[in-house]
Scaffold this active site. Sequence first.
Site, PDB file in Angstrom:
ATOM      1  CE  LYS A   1     -52.403  28.678  19.596  1.00  0.00           C
ATOM      2  NZ  LYS A   1     -51.185  28.810  20.182  1.00  0.00           N
TER       3      LYS A   1
ATOM      4  CE  LYS B   1     -54.849  28.540  25.550  1.00  0.00           C
ATOM      5  NZ  LYS B   1     -53.661  28.891  26.100  1.00  0.00           N
TER       6      LYS B   1
ATOM      7  CE  LYS C   1     -47.174  33.449  25.820  1.00  0.00           C
ATOM      8  NZ  LYS C   1     -47.311  32.185  25.183  1.00  0.00           N
TER       9      LYS C   1
HETATM   10  N1  AQP Z   1     -55.373  30.010  30.191  1.00  0.00           N
HETATM   11  C1  AQP Z   1     -54.189  29.481  30.783  1.00  0.00           C
HETATM   12  N2  AQP Z   1     -54.556  28.500  31.909  1.00  0.00           N
HETATM   13  C2  AQP Z   1     -53.514  27.849  32.439  1.00  0.00           C
HETATM   14  N3  AQP Z   1     -52.320  27.581  31.779  1.00  0.00           N
HETATM   15  C3  AQP Z   1     -52.089  28.234  30.589  1.00  0.00           C
HETATM   16  N4  AQP Z   1     -51.238  28.002  29.745  1.00  0.00           N
HETATM   17  C4  AQP Z   1     -51.250  28.764  28.670  1.00  0.00           C
HETATM   18  N5  AQP Z   1     -52.651  29.568  28.927  1.00  0.00           N
HETATM   19  C5  AQP Z   1     -53.232  29.088  29.923  1.00  0.00           C
HETATM   20  C6  AQP Z   1     -49.946  27.325  29.953  1.00  0.00           C
HETATM   21  O1  AQP Z   1     -48.811  28.313  29.667  1.00  0.00           O
HETATM   22  C7  AQP Z   1     -47.825  27.455  29.187  1.00  0.00           C
HETATM   23  C8  AQP Z   1     -47.169  28.126  28.151  1.00  0.00           C
HETATM   24  O2  AQP Z   1     -48.178  28.518  27.190  1.00  0.00           O
HETATM   25  P1  AQP Z   1     -47.485  28.725  25.763  1.00  0.00           P
HETATM   26  O3  AQP Z   1     -46.914  30.007  25.589  1.00  0.00           O
HETATM   27  O4  AQP Z   1     -46.742  27.546  25.137  1.00  0.00           O
HETATM   28  O5  AQP Z   1     -48.743  28.487  24.639  1.00  0.00           O
HETATM   29  P2  AQP Z   1     -50.037  29.005  24.623  1.00  0.00           P
HETATM   30  O6  AQP Z   1     -51.020  28.030  25.335  1.00  0.00           O
HETATM   31  O7  AQP Z   1     -50.124  29.172  23.188  1.00  0.00           O
HETATM   32  O8  AQP Z   1     -50.152  30.184  25.340  1.00  0.00           O
HETATM   33  P3  AQP Z   1     -51.158  31.357  24.927  1.00  0.00           P
HETATM   34  O9  AQP Z   1     -51.252  32.488  25.971  1.00  0.00           O
HETATM   35  O10 AQP Z   1     -52.476  30.854  24.404  1.00  0.00           O
HETATM   36  O11 AQP Z   1     -50.505  32.042  23.648  1.00  0.00           O
HETATM   37  P4  AQP Z   1     -51.166  32.375  22.186  1.00  0.00           P
HETATM   38  O12 AQP Z   1     -52.248  33.216  22.037  1.00  0.00           O
HETATM   39  O13 AQP Z   1     -50.078  32.780  21.525  1.00  0.00           O
HETATM   40  O14 AQP Z   1     -51.562  30.660  21.577  1.00  0.00           O
HETATM   41  C9  AQP Z   1     -48.187  26.229  28.901  1.00  0.00           C
HETATM   42  O15 AQP Z   1     -48.027  24.912  29.689  1.00  0.00           O
HETATM   43  C10 AQP Z   1     -49.665  26.057  28.602  1.00  0.00           C
HETATM   44  O16 AQP Z   1     -50.567  25.016  29.031  1.00  0.00           O
END
Ligand code: AQP
Length: 360
Positions: A146, A228, A231
């Site tokens: 990040k 992966k 968001k």
């Molecule tokens: N690609 C993924 N596949 C499976 N599980 C996923 N999770 C996130 N991306 C995937 C799971 O969703 C839950 C919530 O995620 P989060 O909002 O806490 O965090 P994140 O991983 O930061 O989500 P993003 O989409 O990647 O957001 P950004 O881009 O803002 O950092 C968690 O249980 C996570 O494992």
Amino acid sequence: MSAPTRTKPDAKPDRSSRRDPATQPAPATKADAPRRERVFSGIQPSGNIHIGNYLGAMRHFVADQDQFDNIFCIVDLHAITVPQDPAELRAATRELAAMYFAVGLDPERSNVFVQSHIAAHAELAWILGCITTLGQLNRMTQFKVKAGEERDEASAGLFTYPVLMAADILLYQADAVPVGDDQRQHVELTRDLAERFNYRFGETFKVPRPLIREVGARIMALDDPAKKMSKSGGEVSYLALTDAADVVRKKIARATTDSERTIVFDEKRPGIYNLLTIYELLGTQSRAEIEAEFAGKGYKEFKAALGDQIIAALEPIQRRYATFQADPAELDRLLAAGAERVRPIAAATLAAAKRGVGLA
Ligand code: AQP
């Protein structure tokens, strides 16, 4: 019983440490009495909830609701570790609440609340931060990803994010943490911190285990199956749970595959493997049945079928989401009720942790 104060903060906990009843969290509420195993998990209100969040985490929250004592959090303090527009953050917090309920969490069986509404999260994070080493945080791969090249420009909050996550989980004495694979390292850190704290200050925290499913724990980006789904990826990289049918069809049609022809589950072909995994998880067929269904067919037919399946899965979620979104007062009421139910558990754990370190 406390360990000698000269114990290095990074020292391996000694599992022979004794329980000290004085530092046990008091049984907080009836809900905290002998009980089912408790799960805790959180999602950031940092953008569109996507099908990776759903398949990796949310659908398990829903499927296992009757099995566990359920605590699910909207982790807005985590969201502000990167810049957020305040109005958008406020809106995203309600949107995520609506989505939690729309995917099937029942407010009677699952406690859903907003992290910043319970101040104990930040307070315990500070205490845990004081037994976390820089070395441990430097090893966190999510921070590296990040922060990217501009490490010095990243916030201190982004660096200490895993400590706040540990506080979230430990406050509720969770037995298990259902998450996607990307959070495995953070849950491991949580376990280390719980063991270290218990060793140094007496048994205070339950040491939780990660609950990561084999399939779907890492859904990949549609436009780059090496990354992966996230968001913060571009619009074409993720499928939002709120995407309209025509948007779903377009995104799937554009999703990266390869130049081969067969439609089979082959991890060495990450694009088609990812799409097939989504198809598998949203349907009821086995892998062999799916491969048989598409034997001799092309990507175009498979993608059309996948699009139909996603649209059918999202339709009821989107309908319920619209109903919750139309009633923000009811959402606020549900979130406040969720916070009130879990607040005593957090308060008891925080009090025990403070007593343990000598703050009370
Ligand atoms: N690609 C993924 N596949 C499976 N599980 C996923 N999770 C996130 N991306 C995937 C799971 O969703 C839950 C919530 O995620 P989060 O909002 O806490 O965090 P994140 O991983 O930061 O989500 P993003 O989409 O990647 O957001 P950004 O881009 O803002 O950092 C968690 O249980 C996570 O494992």
